[in-house]
Scaffold this motif. Sequence first.
Motif, PDB file in Angstrom:
ATOM      1  N   TYR A   1      96.158  80.374 -39.480  1.00  0.00           N
ATOM      2  CA  TYR A   1      97.299  80.516 -40.068  1.00  0.00           C
ATOM      3  C   TYR A   1      98.156  79.445 -41.462  1.00  0.00           C
ATOM      4  O   TYR A   1      97.353  78.755 -41.709  1.00  0.00           O
ATOM      5  CB  TYR A   1      97.941  80.439 -39.220  1.00  0.00           C
ATOM      6  CG  TYR A   1      98.643  79.338 -38.276  1.00  0.00           C
ATOM      7  CD1 TYR A   1      99.736  78.303 -39.039  1.00  0.00           C
ATOM      8  CD2 TYR A   1      98.034  79.411 -36.933  1.00  0.00           C
ATOM      9  CE1 TYR A   1      99.991  77.617 -38.298  1.00  0.00           C
ATOM     10  CE2 TYR A   1      98.765  78.139 -36.512  1.00  0.00           C
ATOM     11  CZ  TYR A   1      99.655  76.614 -37.360  1.00  0.00           C
ATOM     12  OH  TYR A   1      99.692  75.794 -36.254  1.00  0.00           O
ATOM     13  N   ALA A   2      98.524  79.503 -42.347  1.00  0.00           N
ATOM     14  CA  ALA A   2      99.722  79.474 -43.049  1.00  0.00           C
ATOM     15  C   ALA A   2     101.475  79.143 -42.291  1.00  0.00           C
ATOM     16  O   ALA A   2     101.663  80.553 -41.695  1.00  0.00           O
ATOM     17  CB  ALA A   2     100.137  79.859 -44.315  1.00  0.00           C
ATOM     18  N   ALA A   3     101.678  78.362 -42.946  1.00  0.00           N
ATOM     19  CA  ALA A   3     102.882  77.946 -42.268  1.00  0.00           C
ATOM     20  C   ALA A   3     104.285  78.551 -42.616  1.00  0.00           C
ATOM     21  O   ALA A   3     104.131  78.394 -44.136  1.00  0.00           O
ATOM     22  CB  ALA A   3     103.617  76.925 -41.211  1.00  0.00           C
ATOM     23  N   CYS A   4     105.216  78.978 -42.519  1.00  0.00           N
ATOM     24  CA  CYS A   4     106.314  79.489 -42.960  1.00  0.00           C
ATOM     25  C   CYS A   4     107.557  78.505 -43.336  1.00  0.00           C
ATOM     26  O   CYS A   4     107.926  78.048 -41.391  1.00  0.00           O
ATOM     27  CB  CYS A   4     107.224  80.434 -42.387  1.00  0.00           C
ATOM     28  SG  CYS A   4     108.202  81.375 -43.731  1.00  0.00           S
ATOM     29  N   TYR A   5     108.172  78.044 -43.888  1.00  0.00           N
ATOM     30  CA  TYR A   5     108.879  76.495 -44.109  1.00  0.00           C
ATOM     31  C   TYR A   5     109.720  76.223 -46.174  1.00  0.00           C
ATOM     32  O   TYR A   5     109.165  77.062 -46.414  1.00  0.00           O
ATOM     33  CB  TYR A   5     108.424  75.387 -43.853  1.00  0.00           C
ATOM     34  CG  TYR A   5     107.345  75.245 -44.211  1.00  0.00           C
ATOM     35  CD1 TYR A   5     106.772  74.215 -45.595  1.00  0.00           C
ATOM     36  CD2 TYR A   5     105.981  74.897 -43.828  1.00  0.00           C
ATOM     37  CE1 TYR A   5     105.845  73.834 -46.538  1.00  0.00           C
ATOM     38  CE2 TYR A   5     105.025  74.715 -44.155  1.00  0.00           C
ATOM     39  CZ  TYR A   5     104.758  73.966 -45.554  1.00  0.00           C
ATOM     40  OH  TYR A   5     103.867  73.297 -46.485  1.00  0.00           O
ATOM     41  N   GLY A   6     110.866  76.210 -45.235  1.00  0.00           N
ATOM     42  CA  GLY A   6     111.550  75.880 -46.816  1.00  0.00           C
ATOM     43  C   GLY A   6     111.467  74.438 -47.011  1.00  0.00           C
ATOM     44  O   GLY A   6     110.461  73.148 -46.845  1.00  0.00           O
ATOM     45  N   GLY A   7     112.890  73.927 -47.907  1.00  0.00           N
ATOM     46  CA  GLY A   7     112.601  72.418 -47.788  1.00  0.00           C
ATOM     47  C   GLY A   7     113.929  72.096 -49.360  1.00  0.00           C
ATOM     48  O   GLY A   7     113.649  73.174 -49.862  1.00  0.00           O
ATOM     49  N   HIS A   8     114.303  71.245 -49.365  1.00  0.00           N
ATOM     50  CA  HIS A   8     114.803  70.259 -50.771  1.00  0.00           C
ATOM     51  C   HIS A   8     114.082  69.821 -50.624  1.00  0.00           C
ATOM     52  O   HIS A   8     113.438  68.901 -50.880  1.00  0.00           O
ATOM     53  CB  HIS A   8     115.987  69.739 -49.621  1.00  0.00           C
ATOM     54  CG  HIS A   8     117.471  70.751 -48.917  1.00  0.00           C
ATOM     55  ND1 HIS A   8     117.567  70.708 -48.383  1.00  0.00           N
ATOM     56  CD2 HIS A   8     118.388  70.376 -49.852  1.00  0.00           C
ATOM     57  CE1 HIS A   8     118.348  71.805 -48.068  1.00  0.00           C
ATOM     58  NE2 HIS A   8     119.377  71.446 -49.118  1.00  0.00           N
ATOM     59  N   GLN A   9     114.630  70.148 -52.346  1.00  0.00           N
ATOM     60  CA  GLN A   9     113.128  69.736 -53.084  1.00  0.00           C
ATOM     61  C   GLN A   9     114.259  68.749 -54.321  1.00  0.00           C
ATOM     62  O   GLN A   9     114.628  69.052 -55.081  1.00  0.00           O
ATOM     63  CB  GLN A   9     112.036  70.297 -53.633  1.00  0.00           C
ATOM     64  CG  GLN A   9     111.231  70.780 -52.757  1.00  0.00           C
ATOM     65  CD  GLN A   9     110.013  72.273 -53.631  1.00  0.00           C
ATOM     66  OE1 GLN A   9     109.950  72.282 -54.962  1.00  0.00           O
ATOM     67  NE2 GLN A   9     108.821  71.793 -52.775  1.00  0.00           N
ATOM     68  N   PHE A  10     113.767  67.575 -54.278  1.00  0.00           N
ATOM     69  CA  PHE A  10     114.420  66.158 -55.508  1.00  0.00           C
ATOM     70  C   PHE A  10     115.628  66.575 -54.864  1.00  0.00           C
ATOM     71  O   PHE A  10     116.479  67.169 -56.276  1.00  0.00           O
ATOM     72  CB  PHE A  10     113.966  66.307 -56.824  1.00  0.00           C
ATOM     73  CG  PHE A  10     112.490  66.574 -56.620  1.00  0.00           C
ATOM     74  CD1 PHE A  10     112.094  65.063 -56.226  1.00  0.00           C
ATOM     75  CD2 PHE A  10     111.461  67.751 -56.868  1.00  0.00           C
ATOM     76  CE1 PHE A  10     110.557  64.749 -56.817  1.00  0.00           C
ATOM     77  CE2 PHE A  10     110.338  67.084 -57.146  1.00  0.00           C
ATOM     78  CZ  PHE A  10     110.310  65.672 -56.489  1.00  0.00           C
ATOM     79  N   GLY A  11     116.655  67.308 -54.137  1.00  0.00           N
ATOM     80  CA  GLY A  11     118.443  66.973 -54.315  1.00  0.00           C
ATOM     81  C   GLY A  11     118.895  68.477 -53.932  1.00  0.00           C
ATOM     82  O   GLY A  11     119.584  68.970 -53.862  1.00  0.00           O
ATOM     83  N   THR A  12     117.365  69.655 -54.461  1.00  0.00           N
ATOM     84  CA  THR A  12     118.234  71.026 -54.252  1.00  0.00           C
ATOM     85  C   THR A  12     117.323  71.395 -53.369  1.00  0.00           C
ATOM     86  O   THR A  12     116.414  71.460 -53.069  1.00  0.00           O
ATOM     87  CB  THR A  12     117.955  71.629 -55.812  1.00  0.00           C
ATOM     88  OG1 THR A  12     118.589  70.737 -56.770  1.00  0.00           O
ATOM     89  CG2 THR A  12     117.749  72.556 -55.588  1.00  0.00           C
ATOM     90  N   TRP A  13     118.328  72.836 -52.736  1.00  0.00           N
ATOM     91  CA  TRP A  13     116.920  73.324 -51.854  1.00  0.00           C
ATOM     92  C   TRP A  13     116.533  74.052 -52.408  1.00  0.00           C
ATOM     93  O   TRP A  13     117.122  75.180 -53.687  1.00  0.00           O
ATOM     94  CB  TRP A  13     118.405  74.671 -50.733  1.00  0.00           C
ATOM     95  CG  TRP A  13     117.900  75.916 -50.324  1.00  0.00           C
ATOM     96  CD1 TRP A  13     117.466  76.646 -50.403  1.00  0.00           C
ATOM     97  CD2 TRP A  13     117.452  75.456 -49.063  1.00  0.00           C
ATOM     98  NE1 TRP A  13     117.021  77.016 -49.321  1.00  0.00           N
ATOM     99  CE2 TRP A  13     117.018  76.753 -48.553  1.00  0.00           C
ATOM    100  CE3 TRP A  13     116.677  74.257 -48.526  1.00  0.00           C
ATOM    101  CZ2 TRP A  13     115.592  76.639 -47.593  1.00  0.00           C
ATOM    102  CZ3 TRP A  13     116.018  74.385 -47.332  1.00  0.00           C
ATOM    103  CH2 TRP A  13     115.657  75.491 -47.339  1.00  0.00           C
TER     104      TRP A  13
ATOM    105  N   PRO B   1     114.705  79.008 -41.197  1.00  0.00           N
ATOM    106  CA  PRO B   1     115.079  80.234 -41.042  1.00  0.00           C
ATOM    107  C   PRO B   1     116.770  79.715 -40.460  1.00  0.00           C
ATOM    108  O   PRO B   1     117.799  80.778 -40.556  1.00  0.00           O
ATOM    109  CB  PRO B   1     114.735  80.212 -39.337  1.00  0.00           C
ATOM    110  CG  PRO B   1     113.819  78.863 -40.069  1.00  0.00           C
ATOM    111  CD  PRO B   1     114.134  78.366 -40.609  1.00  0.00           C
ATOM    112  N   ALA B   2     116.877  78.547 -40.258  1.00  0.00           N
ATOM    113  CA  ALA B   2     118.350  77.677 -40.846  1.00  0.00           C
ATOM    114  C   ALA B   2     119.324  78.895 -41.813  1.00  0.00           C
ATOM    115  O   ALA B   2     120.440  79.164 -41.481  1.00  0.00           O
ATOM    116  CB  ALA B   2     118.274  76.943 -40.572  1.00  0.00           C
ATOM    117  N   SER B   3     118.956  78.267 -43.103  1.00  0.00           N
ATOM    118  CA  SER B   3     118.999  78.988 -43.623  1.00  0.00           C
ATOM    119  C   SER B   3     119.504  80.765 -44.360  1.00  0.00           C
ATOM    120  O   SER B   3     120.524  80.889 -45.370  1.00  0.00           O
ATOM    121  CB  SER B   3     118.961  77.991 -44.908  1.00  0.00           C
ATOM    122  OG  SER B   3     117.671  78.984 -45.203  1.00  0.00           O
TER     123      SER B   3
END
Length: 281
Positions: free
Chosen positions: A82-94, A206-208
């Motif tokens: 499987y490949a995981a699903c996630y997000g992230g803040h990159q260099f201060g930006t969502w 998921p929170a976003s």
Amino acid sequence: MDALRYTDRFVRDLPADPSVEPRPRQVMRACFSHTLPTLVRKPELLVVVPEVAELLGLDPTPTPELAEVLGGNRIVPGMKPYAACYGGHQFGTWAGQLGDGRAITLGEVVGRDDEVWEVQLKGAGPTPYSRRADGRAVLRSSVRELVCSEAMHHLGVPTTRALSLVLTGESVQRDMFYDGHPANEPGAVVCRVAPSFLRFGNFELPASRDDLDTLRKLVRFTLERFYPRYVSGDQLDVVGFFAEVAQRTAWMVTEWMRVGFVHGVMNTDNMSILGLTIDYG
């Protein structure tokens, strides 16, 4: 790797993407997508790290069969990639949804002393999270991932580990200096090992999206598997969990400073929920 013991707690306990298409897309209300590695032309096993193989109960002797598995050409019984699903803040930006764009977890291995290890291939081909990228990795970045992982471990820094390095027999085009002059480089796949590759971004996404059902399931899974002291029946001490993650992360960064390590992409999609150094390549 056929003789190893496997478990499937991640894919069994968490919500999956209902689609198995590898095309890039937004994946909603899921923690992962079932994804198979893309076959490579001629896998050649360059390195197996004996210490990490021992953690898994794996014979480190290089064989063509082992190269096929660690290059992504063969899935053995018990693996559920499987490949995981996630997000992230990159260099201060969502940055929104990111996910495993070139990493595919082969499965979870029950190793020595019944410890469970997530075994993941980096450079294994496109996933639903690859966006416009090819899902591949080059030899130079894969060598860096393997050498840094093992060096940091032996320096006493909390880190993911590296099991192996495989040449793919294919070329991958990269612009090494980002100066508009891409060139072909040898392709490679590195196998990474950790108790989990869960990141801050797995919870942020998921929170976003206000997807509280998925978020609650992920929090419970994480606490039951990795922080059981914060679970009491139906009650979860998320404040205690948050405090310990913060403490582990602070300690990890302190260890980086001790050895003079600088993480070039210290974004929340590259921050381990277990306080491990992750993503060197």
